[in-house]
Design a protein around this motif. Structure first.
Motif, mmCIF file in Angstrom:
data_model
loop_
_atom_site.group_PDB
_atom_site.id
_atom_site.type_symbol
_atom_site.label_atom_id
_atom_site.label_comp_id
_atom_site.label_asym_id
_atom_site.label_seq_id
_atom_site.Cartn_x
_atom_site.Cartn_y
_atom_site.Cartn_z
ATOM 1 N N ALA A 34 50.315 18.314 53.323
ATOM 2 C CA ALA A 34 49.998 19.729 53.517
ATOM 3 C C ALA A 34 48.857 20.176 52.614
ATOM 4 O O ALA A 34 47.946 20.908 53.049
ATOM 5 N N ASP A 92 45.180 21.525 53.767
ATOM 6 C CA ASP A 92 44.693 22.846 53.356
ATOM 7 C C ASP A 92 43.305 22.756 52.733
ATOM 8 O O ASP A 92 42.460 23.634 52.947
ATOM 9 N N PRO A 115 47.936 26.504 68.400
ATOM 10 C CA PRO A 115 48.665 25.259 68.128
ATOM 11 C C PRO A 115 48.955 24.484 69.411
ATOM 12 O O PRO A 115 49.233 25.080 70.460
ATOM 13 N N ARG A 173 46.630 21.838 63.440
ATOM 14 C CA ARG A 173 47.323 23.023 62.936
ATOM 15 C C ARG A 173 48.838 22.851 63.062
ATOM 16 O O ARG A 173 49.593 23.200 62.141
ATOM 17 N N THR A 174 49.274 22.292 64.169
ATOM 18 C CA THR A 174 50.703 22.034 64.342
ATOM 19 C C THR A 174 51.193 21.009 63.331
ATOM 20 O O THR A 174 52.261 21.165 62.721
ATOM 21 N N ARG A 196 49.910 20.254 60.389
ATOM 22 C CA ARG A 196 49.931 20.817 59.028
ATOM 23 C C ARG A 196 51.141 21.722 58.831
ATOM 24 O O ARG A 196 51.798 21.690 57.780
ATOM 25 N N LYS A 197 51.470 22.533 59.834
ATOM 26 C CA LYS A 197 52.625 23.423 59.730
ATOM 27 C C LYS A 197 53.906 22.616 59.577
ATOM 28 O O LYS A 197 54.784 22.955 58.772
ATOM 29 N N ARG A 238 56.538 22.472 56.386
ATOM 30 C CA ARG A 238 57.969 22.681 56.569
ATOM 31 C C ARG A 238 58.776 21.549 55.938
ATOM 32 O O ARG A 238 59.785 21.780 55.262
#
Length: 305
Positions: free
Chosen positions: A238, A242, A254, A293-294, A296-297, A301
């Motif tokens: 992550a 970033d 996403p 983006r998905t 990284r999210k 999590r």
């Protein structure tokens, strides 16, 4: 904040040495380079100067000025211009990385350009800047890509060490990865790629209340289950994503991605001219802007679990 006296002394020594070199080498330019130009020095720091001449000359010997060592590197304008050409554009792609290999071998020279401050009259340069904004931005991309490559290499080592049960060795590499990750974040924030010892100061840039910031520690690893279950590695994933998003922001919607297959231990993000991909060892998997983006999210999590 008042500059430390040892910093001010070294800046004066640099100017004095530059004036002497300008007399010794008619028509040459002298640049101050390295951490000192960023306001970073300690009580035993040397002064690093770059002597640029029309034709190659013998390297001047290091000298002591008021008890401070001054190291001088002599290069020709042809060499400097060759370095500049590498900063014309960020050209690396997944299918052709030869230029990236060249840039990585010259990254210390490019860092000299990024930090350089002219000390002798330079009619074609701004007084405090050697690189124009476009080339500074390209340097930033090359330097961040270099740190991502280094992080990927360390991640491959970690996977192999964990599988071999060499946990004390993996602990050492894990500590090294924490510093590489911090370097990536400071480069993304606009700092040059300086030695690791300067990280506490570089990480504090932009934080008015902090003079130093400690290098963030990574979560305690569990090497025995790393290959099958490694939420502790998600913090690395992550944070590196970033850092890359700072230079390559995306507002794409996403898109679905194989989080289970590509979110495991060792997978790390990178961005080349032809877009995003995930890397683990020699494997590279391209992702769209929406997929990264998905991914990284999902990594963020997992890092919270």
């Amino acid at each position: 904040m008042t500059p430390a006296p040892w910093l001010e002394m070294r800046l004066r020594v640099a100017e004095q040495a530059a004036a002497t070199l300008a007399d010794e080498f008619f028509g040459a330019e002298v640049w101050l380079v390295g951490a000192l130009t960023e306001g970073l020095a300690h009580q035993k720091s040397d002064v690093d100067l770059l002597l640029i001449t029309q034709e190659p000359v013998a390297e001047p010997r290091s000298r002591l000025v008021h008890g401070i060592r001054v190291d001088i590197r002599a290069v020709s304008w042809d060499a400097v211009n060759a370095w500049r050409i590498l900063l014309d554009s960020f050209t690396v792609t997944r299918d052709d990385i030869e230029t990236f290999r060249t840039v990585r071998t010259r990254l210390s020279d490019l860092t000299l350009l990024r930090t350089a401050r002219p000390l002798t009259p330079a009619p074609y340069l701004e007084p405090s800047r050697v690189l124009e904004p476009g080339r500074r931005a390209t340097y930033q991309r090359w330097a961040l890509a270099d740190r991502c490559e280094t992080a990927a290499s360390l991640a491959e080592d970690l996977l192999g060490l964990a599988q071999a049960g060499l946990y004390p060795h993996a602990d050492l590499v894990w500590t090294q990865l924490a510093r590489v990750l911090a370097q990536a974040e400071t480069v993304a924030a606009g700092a040059p790629l300086l030695g690791e010892k300067w990280l506490p100061s570089l990480m504090a840039v932009g934080h008015d209340s902090d003079r130093f910031k400690a290098v963030p520690e990574l979560p305690q690893p569990r090497w025995s289950t790393a290959a099958a279950h490694s939420p502790f590695f998600a913090t690395v994933q992550a944070r590196l994503a970033d850092a890359l998003f700072v230079l390559w922001p995306s507002d794409a919607d996403p898109e679905p991605v194989d989080e289970a297959g590509l979110g495991g231990f060792g997978w790390l993000p990178q961005h080349y001219r032809d877009g995003w991909f995930l890397r683990r060892g020699d494997a590279r998997v391209p992702l769209s802007n929406g997929q990264i983006r998905t991914w990284r999210k999902a990594a963020a999590r997992r890092a919270r679990t």
